[in-house]
Design a protein around this motif. Structure first.
Motif, mmCIF file in Angstrom:
data_model
loop_
_atom_site.group_PDB
_atom_site.id
_atom_site.type_symbol
_atom_site.label_atom_id
_atom_site.label_comp_id
_atom_site.label_asym_id
_atom_site.label_seq_id
_atom_site.Cartn_x
_atom_site.Cartn_y
_atom_site.Cartn_z
ATOM 1 N N PHE B 34 9.807 58.191 19.347
ATOM 2 C CA PHE B 34 10.047 59.228 18.347
ATOM 3 C C PHE B 34 9.787 58.668 16.948
ATOM 4 O O PHE B 34 9.976 57.483 16.682
ATOM 5 C CB PHE B 34 11.511 59.702 18.386
ATOM 6 C CG PHE B 34 12.004 60.117 19.731
ATOM 7 C CD1 PHE B 34 12.423 59.185 20.662
ATOM 8 C CD2 PHE B 34 12.078 61.453 20.064
ATOM 9 C CE1 PHE B 34 12.892 59.560 21.905
ATOM 10 C CE2 PHE B 34 12.552 61.846 21.303
ATOM 11 C CZ PHE B 34 12.955 60.903 22.222
ATOM 12 N N TYR B 36 11.227 59.883 13.132
ATOM 13 C CA TYR B 36 12.070 60.766 12.343
ATOM 14 C C TYR B 36 11.849 60.466 10.865
ATOM 15 O O TYR B 36 11.539 59.341 10.483
ATOM 16 C CB TYR B 36 13.553 60.538 12.654
ATOM 17 C CG TYR B 36 14.036 61.169 13.935
ATOM 18 C CD1 TYR B 36 13.912 60.512 15.154
ATOM 19 C CD2 TYR B 36 14.648 62.417 13.915
ATOM 20 C CE1 TYR B 36 14.377 61.097 16.330
ATOM 21 C CE2 TYR B 36 15.110 63.012 15.078
ATOM 22 C CZ TYR B 36 14.968 62.343 16.280
ATOM 23 O OH TYR B 36 15.425 62.917 17.431
ATOM 24 N N GLN B 38 13.783 60.927 6.991
ATOM 25 C CA GLN B 38 15.050 61.180 6.321
ATOM 26 C C GLN B 38 14.814 61.207 4.816
ATOM 27 O O GLN B 38 14.492 60.179 4.220
ATOM 28 C CB GLN B 38 16.069 60.100 6.682
ATOM 29 C CG GLN B 38 17.472 60.353 6.179
ATOM 30 C CD GLN B 38 18.464 59.301 6.681
ATOM 31 O OE1 GLN B 38 18.150 58.114 6.727
ATOM 32 N NE2 GLN B 38 19.641 59.730 7.101
ATOM 33 N N GLY B 41 19.656 62.854 0.793
ATOM 34 C CA GLY B 41 20.581 63.963 0.915
ATOM 35 C C GLY B 41 20.306 64.889 2.076
ATOM 36 O O GLY B 41 20.991 65.902 2.238
ATOM 37 N N GLN B 42 19.321 64.535 2.897
ATOM 38 C CA GLN B 42 18.967 65.376 4.039
ATOM 39 C C GLN B 42 19.261 64.653 5.342
ATOM 40 O O GLN B 42 19.385 63.438 5.394
ATOM 41 C CB GLN B 42 17.481 65.747 3.992
ATOM 42 C CG GLN B 42 17.056 66.452 2.724
ATOM 43 C CD GLN B 42 17.709 67.785 2.563
ATOM 44 O OE1 GLN B 42 17.804 68.571 3.508
ATOM 45 N NE2 GLN B 42 18.216 68.063 1.375
ATOM 46 N N GLY B 43 19.372 65.434 6.379
ATOM 47 C CA GLY B 43 19.547 64.836 7.698
ATOM 48 C C GLY B 43 18.224 64.332 8.247
ATOM 49 O O GLY B 43 17.158 64.562 7.676
ATOM 50 N N LEU B 44 18.292 63.661 9.369
ATOM 51 C CA LEU B 44 17.088 63.191 10.043
ATOM 52 C C LEU B 44 16.334 64.368 10.645
ATOM 53 O O LEU B 44 16.925 65.236 11.284
ATOM 54 C CB LEU B 44 17.463 62.214 11.156
ATOM 55 C CG LEU B 44 17.885 60.821 10.718
ATOM 56 C CD1 LEU B 44 18.710 60.162 11.799
ATOM 57 C CD2 LEU B 44 16.666 59.994 10.383
ATOM 58 N N LYS B 49 7.104 63.257 18.896
ATOM 59 C CA LYS B 49 7.640 62.481 20.005
ATOM 60 C C LYS B 49 6.554 62.269 21.050
ATOM 61 O O LYS B 49 5.614 63.063 21.165
ATOM 62 C CB LYS B 49 8.840 63.181 20.640
ATOM 63 C CG LYS B 49 8.544 64.576 21.176
ATOM 64 C CD LYS B 49 9.810 65.230 21.678
ATOM 65 C CE LYS B 49 9.529 66.588 22.315
ATOM 66 N NZ LYS B 49 9.272 67.612 21.297
ATOM 67 N N PHE B 90 11.860 56.584 10.263
ATOM 68 C CA PHE B 90 12.463 55.800 11.329
ATOM 69 C C PHE B 90 11.721 56.027 12.644
ATOM 70 O O PHE B 90 11.493 57.170 13.045
ATOM 71 C CB PHE B 90 13.931 56.178 11.537
ATOM 72 C CG PHE B 90 14.824 55.808 10.395
ATOM 73 C CD1 PHE B 90 15.123 56.740 9.407
ATOM 74 C CD2 PHE B 90 15.374 54.538 10.307
ATOM 75 C CE1 PHE B 90 15.952 56.404 8.344
ATOM 76 C CE2 PHE B 90 16.203 54.196 9.259
ATOM 77 C CZ PHE B 90 16.487 55.130 8.269
ATOM 78 N N LEU B 103 19.425 56.933 21.447
ATOM 79 C CA LEU B 103 18.200 56.436 20.836
ATOM 80 C C LEU B 103 18.473 55.124 20.125
ATOM 81 O O LEU B 103 19.509 54.950 19.496
ATOM 82 C CB LEU B 103 17.657 57.452 19.835
ATOM 83 C CG LEU B 103 17.262 58.823 20.389
ATOM 84 C CD1 LEU B 103 16.704 59.699 19.282
ATOM 85 C CD2 LEU B 103 16.264 58.684 21.518
ATOM 86 N N PHE B 105 17.103 53.002 17.087
ATOM 87 C CA PHE B 105 16.307 53.205 15.892
ATOM 88 C C PHE B 105 15.887 51.873 15.290
ATOM 89 O O PHE B 105 16.615 50.874 15.368
ATOM 90 C CB PHE B 105 17.108 53.968 14.834
ATOM 91 C CG PHE B 105 17.248 55.438 15.100
ATOM 92 C CD1 PHE B 105 18.217 55.917 15.956
ATOM 93 C CD2 PHE B 105 16.403 56.342 14.475
ATOM 94 C CE1 PHE B 105 18.353 57.279 16.191
ATOM 95 C CE2 PHE B 105 16.526 57.706 14.704
ATOM 96 C CZ PHE B 105 17.500 58.172 15.558
ATOM 97 N N GLY B 106 14.707 51.887 14.646
ATOM 98 C CA GLY B 106 14.334 50.768 13.817
ATOM 99 C C GLY B 106 15.096 50.814 12.498
ATOM 100 O O GLY B 106 15.888 51.734 12.255
ATOM 101 N N THR B 107 14.847 49.830 11.655
ATOM 102 C CA THR B 107 15.571 49.748 10.386
ATOM 103 C C THR B 107 14.960 50.622 9.307
ATOM 104 O O THR B 107 15.516 50.750 8.226
ATOM 105 C CB THR B 107 15.617 48.307 9.880
ATOM 106 O OG1 THR B 107 14.285 47.781 9.853
ATOM 107 C CG2 THR B 107 16.485 47.438 10.784
#
Lengths: 113, 115
Positions: B34, B36, B38, B41-44, B49, B90, B103, B105-107
């Motif tokens: 995946f 993503y 970000q 102030g917003q979500g992922l 995918k 991400f 999941l 996630f990478g950094t």
């Protein structure tokens, strides 16, 4: 609501206190996930619910962390005896099935002082 | 156990230039992959995918990614970057074959777009 809702958006608490973070998933989503995102890091998995039961809680860091989802909808993440290291953004996500369609909330920023 | 590496912490590109964000994973079988985004102030938000099949995946906002098994990579690309693409990106790995539904996630890679 249209998306995943998390409340509060910000929470400041004193070290040693108890906190509850709430997640309202998208209606009809059976899977719910909690993640923790520390500054400069990617989200870290905490716990996954399928319905009312915790299907995988392997990411909870210790027994001070606990989460419930009693009716298979709203979930609450509970942290006892908070420590400064618990400061992070706590993210909630929900999906119809599996992680592939997960929708994330905007998170709760927890600051422990 | 699976893991994800995003070697670039911060990338700066000019608006209109092409973009490639790198992602390498470690997993014993073919993972679910995946990307993503970000924004502050917003979500992922899920960009795209890969589960199986065609290794070139198209996503939203003009992004695409290519799964290369031999290189254990899933790099994200966009031919022409817009100022609104500035955000944190991400890469994440899922491993449903093992029964895990979380999941990794990478950094993250922070993208800055300059005019």
């Amino acid at each position: 609501g249209a998306g995943v809702s998390q409340t509060p958006s910000n929470k400041v608490t004193e070290k040693g206190k108890y906190v509850e973070l709430r997640c309202d998933p998208i209606s009809g989503h059976t899977a719910l996930y909690w993640y923790r995102q520390s500054l400069g890091q990617g989200p870290e998995f905490l716990i996954y619910f399928q319905g009312t039961g915790a299907a995988d809680d392997s990411g909870l860091p210790n027994d001070r962390f606990f989460a419930v989802r009693p009716e298979g909808s709203v979930s609450t993440l509970k942290i006892q005896r908070t420590e400064r290291g618990d400061s992070a953004v706590y993210l909630c996500a929900s999906s119809l099935s599996g992680p592939d369609e997960a929708f994330f909330g905007q998170g709760t920023r927890l600051t422990v002082v | 156990a699976q893991s994800v590496t995003q070697p670039d912490i911060h990338i700066t590109v000019s608006e209109g230039a092409s973009l490639e964000l790198r992602c390498n994973y470690s997993y014993g079988a073919t993972p679910y992959l995946f990307w993503y985004v970000q924004s502050p102030g917003q979500g992922l938000q899920l960009l795209l995918k890969y589960f199986s099949g065609d290794t070139l995946v198209q996503g939203i906002k003009g992004f695409e990614a290519e799964f290369k098994r031999s290189q254990s990579s899933f790099n994200l690309r966009k031919p022409s970057v817009h100022w609104s693409d500035a955000a944190e990106y991400f890469c994440a790995v899922g491993a449903p074959r093992t029964g895990a539904n979380n999941l990794f996630f990478g950094t993250g890679t922070r993208l800055t777009v300059i005019p």
